[in-house]
Design an enzyme around this catalytic site. Structure first.
Site, mmCIF file in Angstrom:
data_model
loop_
_atom_site.group_PDB
_atom_site.id
_atom_site.type_symbol
_atom_site.label_atom_id
_atom_site.label_comp_id
_atom_site.label_asym_id
_atom_site.label_seq_id
_atom_site.Cartn_x
_atom_site.Cartn_y
_atom_site.Cartn_z
ATOM 1 N N SER A 175 0.817 -1.206 0.000
ATOM 2 C CA SER A 175 0.000 0.000 0.000
ATOM 3 C C SER A 175 0.858 1.266 0.000
ATOM 4 O O SER A 175 1.696 1.420 -0.864
ATOM 5 C CB SER A 175 -0.954 -0.070 1.187
ATOM 6 O OG SER A 175 -2.102 0.654 0.888
ATOM 7 N N LYS A 187 4.104 2.167 -2.506
ATOM 8 C CA LYS A 187 4.463 3.387 -3.244
ATOM 9 C C LYS A 187 5.919 3.719 -2.894
ATOM 10 O O LYS A 187 6.732 4.088 -3.744
ATOM 11 C CB LYS A 187 3.560 4.565 -2.845
ATOM 12 C CG LYS A 187 2.041 4.290 -2.860
ATOM 13 C CD LYS A 187 1.250 5.544 -2.457
ATOM 14 C CE LYS A 187 -0.079 5.321 -1.732
ATOM 15 N NZ LYS A 187 -1.138 4.627 -2.375
ATOM 16 N N TRP A 230 -10.284 0.608 -4.330
ATOM 17 C CA TRP A 230 -9.661 1.882 -3.942
ATOM 18 C C TRP A 230 -8.279 2.040 -4.608
ATOM 19 O O TRP A 230 -7.878 3.128 -4.983
ATOM 20 C CB TRP A 230 -9.550 1.913 -2.412
ATOM 21 C CG TRP A 230 -9.091 3.200 -1.815
ATOM 22 C CD1 TRP A 230 -7.986 3.396 -1.041
ATOM 23 C CD2 TRP A 230 -9.736 4.482 -1.890
ATOM 24 N NE1 TRP A 230 -7.885 4.706 -0.647
ATOM 25 C CE2 TRP A 230 -8.955 5.391 -1.143
ATOM 26 C CE3 TRP A 230 -10.895 4.950 -2.525
ATOM 27 C CZ2 TRP A 230 -9.295 6.732 -1.016
ATOM 28 C CZ3 TRP A 230 -11.226 6.305 -2.385
ATOM 29 C CH2 TRP A 230 -10.432 7.168 -1.638
ATOM 30 N N HIS A 245 -7.737 -5.658 0.067
ATOM 31 C CA HIS A 245 -6.480 -4.944 0.290
ATOM 32 C C HIS A 245 -5.716 -5.603 1.437
ATOM 33 O O HIS A 245 -6.257 -5.783 2.522
ATOM 34 C CB HIS A 245 -6.867 -3.509 0.657
ATOM 35 C CG HIS A 245 -5.744 -2.545 0.672
ATOM 36 N ND1 HIS A 245 -5.073 -2.179 -0.462
ATOM 37 C CD2 HIS A 245 -5.195 -1.851 1.698
ATOM 38 C CE1 HIS A 245 -4.157 -1.285 -0.139
ATOM 39 N NE2 HIS A 245 -4.210 -1.076 1.169
HETATM 40 C C1 GCU Z 1 -5.286 4.671 2.312
HETATM 41 C C2 GCU Z 1 -4.751 5.496 1.180
HETATM 42 C C3 GCU Z 1 -4.008 4.662 0.163
HETATM 43 C C4 GCU Z 1 -2.970 3.824 0.834
HETATM 44 C C5 GCU Z 1 -3.626 3.027 1.940
HETATM 45 C C6 GCU Z 1 -2.634 2.217 2.777
HETATM 46 O O1 GCU Z 1 -6.316 3.866 1.873
HETATM 47 O O2 GCU Z 1 -5.831 6.175 0.612
HETATM 48 O O3 GCU Z 1 -3.378 5.486 -0.798
HETATM 49 O O4 GCU Z 1 -2.340 3.002 -0.106
HETATM 50 O O5 GCU Z 1 -4.262 3.881 2.836
HETATM 51 O O6 GCU Z 1 -1.481 2.568 2.871
HETATM 52 O O7 GCU Z 1 -3.084 1.250 3.387
#
Ligand code: GCU
Length: 684
Positions: A536, A540, A627, A663
């Site tokens: 997540s 990134k 998402w 997720h």
């Molecule tokens: C939130 C956020 C995402 C990210 C996620 C995470 O949902 O909006 O961009 O990837 O958290 O890190 O779990």
């Protein structure tokens, strides 16, 4: 009162004897005009947050001159204020902003001196935040203080209470225990104590605490304090100043023309509306309705619209990874590596994530702990890497026992602390002082995220694991870029990153590189065979770390979504508007100009993934993770693959999977990554 010439002390004494004669011997600001308002706060660091920045300017933008005095002693509470008043103790810093907006600090001032300094129009009191919800901490001191002030201020002068605010939900403040560390409990208690006190003494209320709570019920969430209790330097301070303004002038702050520094239009507007709602409904949270045009909005705010309907993905054209900015085609792999790749990297650094410094000169490390783990199957090593004397990251490393030479390893950050990675009781929790500097942090039970880290499998297959906590690099909330490593790159006098300087994702990725610096010296890990991995937001980060630092031998992105593997132009699931609203600290300032303007981005995320070439790249998605836009992740991956193809690289270097479910990073995901690593990181 150091700054008062001695010759005036006699005159001052007369003034004190006849306090109704306003400020004869005080510093009564001569440049004030007849409609100037004069505000004196008897407070502490919370009043400093509320009135010393922005407030004068907000008033000025509406044509009002406001003189502000803040009687400051850090952490001062009502009982102490009374004790100091009674003794006429000159223990305060009297911080005064004149009609010209300039702050002058007068040390060693007493309350009586401050009260006589100007013909005040408003005087405020507040309780110190830790005590603010405890009714027994108010009386008899507030009664005494009100009486004391009334004797010394003009008749028309209003006395008001500045409501303080509840702490961040995971604040580390020692007084949070007074409220069982519950934000709701603290907020409810504060509403009651201040409400009761205001009624009892017939005082006006400045509902700063309610405004803060309102903002927490919007996309802004906990991005309102800088350390869990003091206000965020830009947003939070502006928010409470707006509240002060509206409460003082009884004039809506919505639409006020003053632009605070380092806040975008959205958050400026948000602050105004949260403050306004608090003044209208001081005792309760108002859910600000951004979708409702009849709400007090001036129309600037655009609601976050999230599309999860595949048929509504807008038409878009992806930039061609193999065309330079000036329109030239990339025709050879050499040209990619020497021209296009650096150009893209520079664009991602300056337009999206923000540039980071390199290795720091005086970095040091020490082994904090070492011992056998996993029933002797592994060695655990905990290393502290110091960036400065007080800023350090604690790295947790597991190395398979009995390996034949240095091992390849996975490096990934963790969300909630090293101790959550495994139930291993020898994992160090952060030192309390260190954790305090995170501001917002809740110690989590050992191993509560162990399912994300299948240690036995990783070790069993011959890999090391290297992990560390995000907060050691930069706590994951927007504090206005004061905490974490961000200030390390500030030049003298700089208080905020330049628009192309690092946001938090970039700082985290920088942290991964610094840990790799250490690994280059660790005899048991092969630093040339380290995969950057992350789930997540940390996916990134892993991608950015590997894109920037080619020493990483592989990149693995698990459900990284928007700002990671997913294409921005699809505007499906999380969008730029949404991600920068909730996580304003993740990206650099320049990125904000692409909100609702994705087509003008000089790149898209397929080109980000392509920066990993020629090294192995793994992208994974989950079916129900709309998402993160699994389709956008796959399309982006395919776009990167086209670059790998162009470079003549084998298809085995790129792999993608989508698994069932939500997720998360699961054992199933890890098994794929381990297989992939077997193909590329093991020496055959
Ligand atoms: C939130 C956020 C995402 C990210 C996620 C995470 O949902 O909006 O961009 O990837 O958290 O890190 O779990």
């Amino acid at each position: 009162m150091r700054e008062t010439p001695k010759i005036l002390s006699a005159v001052l004494a007369i003034c004190l004897l006849f306090p109704a004669i306003p400020a004869l011997g005080g510093r009564h600001d001569q440049s004030a005009s007849p409609d100037t308002l004069r505000l004196l706060c008897i407070g502490n660091s919370f009043s400093k947050d509320a009135v010393e920045q922005n407030l004068h300017e907000i008033a000025l933008a509406d044509g009002h001159i406001l003189i502000i005095g803040n009687m400051y002693i850090g952490g001062c509470y009502l009982e102490k204020h009374w004790m100091l008043a009674e003794r006429d103790s000159a223990a305060y810093s009297f911080r005064k902003i004149g009609a010209d907006g300039v702050l002058v600090n007068h040390h060693d001032t007493s309350i009586s001196q401050a009260l006589a300094d100007e013909p005040w129009d408003v005087v405020t009191f507040q309780q110190s935040s830790g005590l603010s919800g405890l009714p027994e901490s108010y009386e008899p001191w507030l009664t005494n203080l009100v009486k004391y002030a009334r004797k010394r201020i003009p008749r028309r002068c209003r006395i008001m209470l500045m409501q303080t605010w509840a702490y961040a939900s995971n604040a580390t403040n020692q007084f949070y225990g007074n409220y069982d560390s519950s934000q709701q409990k603290m907020f409810d208690a504060i509403c009651k104590t201040y409400g009761d006190a205001a009624r009892k003494h017939r005082l006006g209320l400045i509902p700063c605490g309610t405004a803060v709570q309102n903002s927490r019920h919007t996309f802004n969430r906990e991005n309102v304090t800088r350390d869990g209790y003091h206000m965020h330097k830009w947003f939070g301070r502006y928010l409470v100043a707006c509240t002060f303004y509206e409460a003082l002038y009884k004039q809506s702050v919505v639409g006020n023309g003053y632009r605070p520094p380092h806040l975008g239009e959205e958050r400026t507007d948000l602050a105004q509306r949260c403050a306004h709602a608090a003044c209208e409904h001081p005792g309760t949270v108002t859910q600000i309705d951004f979708d409702n045009p009849s709400d007090t909005s001036n129309g600037r705010w655009k609601p976050v619209q999230v599309n999860t309907d595949p048929s509504k993905v807008p038409a878009y054209t992806l930039p061609d990874a193999l065309t330079m900015q000036d329109g030239h085609k990339v025709t050879t792999p050499e040209q990619w590596y020497s021209e296009r790749r650096p150009e893209l990297l520079e664009l991602f650094e300056t337009q999206m994530y923000g540039k980071a410094p390199g290795r720091l000169e005086d970095m040091e490390w020490e082994i904090a702990e070492e011992g056998p783990a996993l029933d002797g199957k592994a060695l655990r090593r905990q290393v502290r890497i110091f960036f400065t004397k007080n800023k350090y990251v604690t790295v947790l490393i597991y190395i398979p026992e009995g390996a034949d030479g240095p091992v390849p390893a996975f490096m990934g950050m963790n969300f909630e602390g090293n101790a959550t990675v495994s139930p291993d009781t020898s994992i160090l929790y952060p030192e309390p002082e260190h954790a305090k500097a995170y501001g917002i942090y809740k110690e989590q039970p050992r191993g509560n995220r162990a399912s994300r880290w299948p240690l036995e499998d990783i070790i069993g297959r011959g890999y090391g694991l290297v992990t560390f906590h995000t907060s050691d690099i930069d706590p994951d909330f927007d504090d206005g870029f004061g905490n974490g490593v961000t200030p390390l790159i500030y030049r003298k006098g700089q208080v905020y990153p330049e628009p192309d300087q690092w946001g938090t994702l970039s700082a985290w990725a920088w942290g991964m590189s610094r840990v790799l610096d250490y690994l280059e010296t660790d005899p048991d890990v092969d630093a040339a065979r380290v995969a950057a991995i992350g789930h997540s937001r940390l996916g990134k980060t892993a991608l950015l770390a590997a894109a920037r630092d080619t020493r990483f031998a592989m990149a693995i992105s698990n459900d990284s979504g928007c700002g990671g593997a997913a294409l921005s132009r699809r505007r499906y699931g999380e969008t730029l508007r949404s991600i920068t609203g909730t996580f304003p600290h993740w990206f650099c300032g320049n990125f904000f100009k692409y909100i609702d303007n994705e087509d003008s981005l000089p790149f898209d995320q397929h080109e980000f993934l392509a920066l990993i070439a020629p090294r192995p790249l793994y992208v994974a998605s989950a079916e129900n993770d709309s998402w993160a836009d699994p389709v956008g992740e796959r399309l982006s991956f395919q776009g990167a693959q086209a670059v790998y193809d162009f470079l003549g690289l084998d298809r085995s270097l790129t792999r993608y999977h989508i698994r069932e479910g939500a997720h998360g990073i699961t054992l199933e995901d890890w098994k794929h990554y381990l297989d992939f690593a077997d193909d590329h990181l093991l020496k055959h």
